[in-house]
Enzyme design. Structure first.
Site, PDB file in Angstrom:
ATOM      1  N   ASP A  50       0.951  -1.230   0.182  1.00  0.00           N
ATOM      2  CA  ASP A  50       0.141  -0.050  -0.021  1.00  0.00           C
ATOM      3  C   ASP A  50       0.730   1.431  -0.157  1.00  0.00           C
ATOM      4  OD1 ASP A  50      -2.286   1.499   0.207  1.00  0.00           O
ATOM      5  OD2 ASP A  50      -2.680   1.169   2.030  1.00  0.00           O
ATOM      6  N   ARG A  54      -0.002   7.595  -2.715  1.00  0.00           N
ATOM      7  CA  ARG A  54       0.621   8.601  -1.993  1.00  0.00           C
ATOM      8  C   ARG A  54       2.080   8.924  -2.296  1.00  0.00           C
ATOM      9  NH1 ARG A  54      -1.360   5.936   3.343  1.00  0.00           N
ATOM     10  NH2 ARG A  54      -1.749   4.306   2.013  1.00  0.00           N
ATOM     11  N   HIS A  67       2.692   3.403  -9.191  1.00  0.00           N
ATOM     12  CA  HIS A  67       2.555   1.794  -9.333  1.00  0.00           C
ATOM     13  C   HIS A  67       3.779   1.197 -10.017  1.00  0.00           C
ATOM     14  CE1 HIS A  67      -1.456   1.867  -7.732  1.00  0.00           C
ATOM     15  NE2 HIS A  67      -2.012   2.674  -8.702  1.00  0.00           N
ATOM     16  N   SER A  95      -7.586  -5.916  -6.193  1.00  0.00           N
ATOM     17  CA  SER A  95      -8.860  -6.439  -5.451  1.00  0.00           C
ATOM     18  C   SER A  95      -9.847  -6.308  -6.147  1.00  0.00           C
ATOM     19  CB  SER A  95      -8.835  -5.744  -4.012  1.00  0.00           C
ATOM     20  OG  SER A  95      -9.170  -4.453  -4.431  1.00  0.00           O
ATOM     21  N   THR A  96     -10.836  -6.953  -5.871  1.00  0.00           N
ATOM     22  CA  THR A  96     -12.083  -6.934  -6.809  1.00  0.00           C
ATOM     23  C   THR A  96     -12.690  -5.460  -6.582  1.00  0.00           C
ATOM     24  OG1 THR A  96     -13.044  -8.010  -4.748  1.00  0.00           O
ATOM     25  CG2 THR A  96     -12.965  -9.407  -6.448  1.00  0.00           C
ATOM     26  N   TRP A  99     -11.379  -2.364  -9.308  1.00  0.00           N
ATOM     27  CA  TRP A  99     -12.096  -1.966 -10.432  1.00  0.00           C
ATOM     28  C   TRP A  99     -12.687  -0.719 -10.449  1.00  0.00           C
ATOM     29  CZ3 TRP A  99     -10.459  -4.614 -14.488  1.00  0.00           C
ATOM     30  CH2 TRP A  99      -9.851  -6.239 -14.158  1.00  0.00           C
ATOM     31  N   LEU A 161      10.434 -21.219  -4.546  1.00  0.00           N
ATOM     32  CA  LEU A 161       9.451 -20.402  -3.946  1.00  0.00           C
ATOM     33  C   LEU A 161       8.141 -20.193  -4.366  1.00  0.00           C
ATOM     34  CD1 LEU A 161       8.873 -17.574  -2.363  1.00  0.00           C
ATOM     35  CD2 LEU A 161       9.824 -16.518  -4.342  1.00  0.00           C
ATOM     36  N   ARG A 218       1.722  -5.005   6.131  1.00  0.00           N
ATOM     37  CA  ARG A 218       1.012  -3.971   5.492  1.00  0.00           C
ATOM     38  C   ARG A 218       1.760  -2.854   5.289  1.00  0.00           C
ATOM     39  NH1 ARG A 218      -5.140  -2.512   4.458  1.00  0.00           N
ATOM     40  NH2 ARG A 218      -4.875  -0.933   3.081  1.00  0.00           N
TER      41      ARG A 218
HETATM   42  C1  FPP Z   1      -2.167   0.108  -3.308  1.00  0.00           C
HETATM   43  O1  FPP Z   1      -1.762   1.365  -3.242  1.00  0.00           O
HETATM   44  C2  FPP Z   1      -1.361  -0.615  -4.425  1.00  0.00           C
HETATM   45  C3  FPP Z   1      -2.252  -1.091  -5.279  1.00  0.00           C
HETATM   46  C4  FPP Z   1      -3.719  -1.127  -5.396  1.00  0.00           C
HETATM   47  C5  FPP Z   1      -1.626  -1.814  -6.418  1.00  0.00           C
HETATM   48  C6  FPP Z   1      -0.237  -2.650  -6.212  1.00  0.00           C
HETATM   49  C7  FPP Z   1       0.305  -2.884  -7.233  1.00  0.00           C
HETATM   50  C8  FPP Z   1       1.970  -2.838  -7.559  1.00  0.00           C
HETATM   51  C9  FPP Z   1       2.628  -2.911  -6.489  1.00  0.00           C
HETATM   52  C10 FPP Z   1       2.388  -3.194  -8.974  1.00  0.00           C
HETATM   53  C11 FPP Z   1       1.669  -4.063 -10.082  1.00  0.00           C
HETATM   54  C12 FPP Z   1       1.732  -5.225  -9.704  1.00  0.00           C
HETATM   55  C13 FPP Z   1       2.344  -6.235 -10.545  1.00  0.00           C
HETATM   56  C14 FPP Z   1       2.060  -7.802 -10.158  1.00  0.00           C
HETATM   57  C15 FPP Z   1       3.152  -5.824 -11.458  1.00  0.00           C
HETATM   58  P1  FPP Z   1      -2.563   2.702  -3.434  1.00  0.00           P
HETATM   59  O2  FPP Z   1      -2.786   2.967  -4.700  1.00  0.00           O
HETATM   60  O3  FPP Z   1      -3.884   2.325  -2.961  1.00  0.00           O
HETATM   61  O4  FPP Z   1      -1.933   3.861  -2.518  1.00  0.00           O
HETATM   62  P2  FPP Z   1      -2.487   5.129  -1.986  1.00  0.00           P
HETATM   63  O5  FPP Z   1      -3.264   4.279  -0.650  1.00  0.00           O
HETATM   64  O6  FPP Z   1      -1.490   5.958  -1.191  1.00  0.00           O
HETATM   65  O7  FPP Z   1      -3.461   5.609  -2.601  1.00  0.00           O
END
Ligand code: FPP
Length: 286
Positions: A50, A54, A67, A95-96, A99, A161, A218
């Site tokens: 997470d 930010r 990302h 997550s679901t 979307w 792994l 987390r």
């Molecule tokens: C949460 O941060 C992160 C996600 C919803 C996506 C996680 C994805 C990756 C780390 C990379 C893509 C995955 C692969 C397998 C290549 P957030 O966007 O909710 O952050 P915020 O809470 O600061 O807004």
């Protein structure tokens, strides 16, 4: 083909547990920073990655840049898990509920996913990593669905792994899916209701055959588990690290593993040194 098999065999031999895990913070550095006894290493680590948004916002960048940076962190943590002998690593990638994000952000995440699988699959297979997707693969767009299905198929028999990537995943949906699968078997007369045990239930989860989660990490300082592996984390130790995911590196991971190693896990019992576990002494503890 032969070289690939030989390299997988060597990888397997090298993964036989040494007396101590010598963990190096920097992939380039040979100097061990910490000796982790293997019996104190979590067999299964789950991570809620997470803070990408930010991280980007702090730099005046679009969320997609967060990302992309998060994908680099993910790459290194997968390598570290493999280097240090973690048996299973589960990463919450989509997550679901995700979307519901903007079309641009969903597209960026799907693009990164495809890029990741295409660019990493050779190295992961070479390292004997077995890839599994946790979640509803059929609900992914076709290119992503094909790429992950190919990766799972290609690495299915790998013995290193266990890398689990949660995509289009929801914990409640996973539990309902398992309950429905068992109900179908009961209605078909293949099993009796009283045969629905922990083991029978676990066999219907995406994580069938994997050890339970020992450690859930987390990042970003949020203190909740957001519907990630609710069954599998029932007895997991939890660490909520304030660092934003793109800044999470081997040093943070090692610090978290060290904290885990120092924890006293009781699984509802009491310390073995204090008393032998009996039914009376285990009830009411956690
Ligand atoms: C949460 O941060 C992160 C996600 C919803 C996506 C996680 C994805 C990756 C780390 C990379 C893509 C995955 C692969 C397998 C290549 P957030 O966007 O909710 O952050 P915020 O809470 O600061 O807004």
């Amino acid at each position: 083909m032969f070289t690939n098999k030989l390299s997988k065999l060597l990888t397997k031999l090298l993964r036989t547990q040494p007396k101590y895990i010598t963990a190096s913070v920097s992939p380039a550095s040979a100097a061990p920073d910490l000796m982790l006894p293997p019996d104190r290493l979590p067999a299964h680590v789950a991570i809620i990655m997470d803070g990408n948004g930010r991280w980007a916002q702090q730099r005046g960048l679009p969320r997609s840049a967060g990302h992309a940076a998060g994908t680099e962190a993910l790459r290194d943590i997968i390598r570290a898990s493999d280097d240090w002998g973690v048996q299973a690593l589960s990463l919450y990638a989509f997550s679901t509920e995700n979307w519901a994000r903007s079309k641009d952000e969903v597209n960026a995440l799907m693009g990164l996913l495809l890029k990741y699988f295409n660019s990493e699959i050779d190295e992961l297979d070479e390292k004997n990593v077995c890839i599994r997707i946790l979640g509803d693969v059929d609900g992914l767009p076709e290119p992503q669905r094909d790429a992950v299905n190919r990766a799972m198929e290609r690495t299915r028999d790998n013995t290193g792994l266990k890398l689990n990537i949660a995509l289009n995943y929801g914990g409640h949906a996973e539990l309902i899916r398992a309950a429905q699968a068992l109900a179908v078997k009961v209605v078909a007369g293949e099993m009796k209701p009283e045969e629905i045990t922990n083991e029978a239930f676990e066999a219907e989860l995406y994580t069938a055959g994997l050890p339970p989660v020992d450690l859930l990490i987390r990042t970003s300082g949020e203190v909740r588990t957001s519907n990630f592996l609710p069954w599998q984390t029932a007895y997991a130790e939890m660490i909520f690290d304030p660092v934003l995911w793109p800044d999470y590196d081997r040093a943070h991971y090692l610090k978290n593993l060290r904290e885990y190693a120092a924890r006293d896990r009781r699984f509802g019992g009491v310390k073995s040194a204090e008393t032998e576990p009996t039914k009376e002494t285990t009830e009411g503890s956690n």
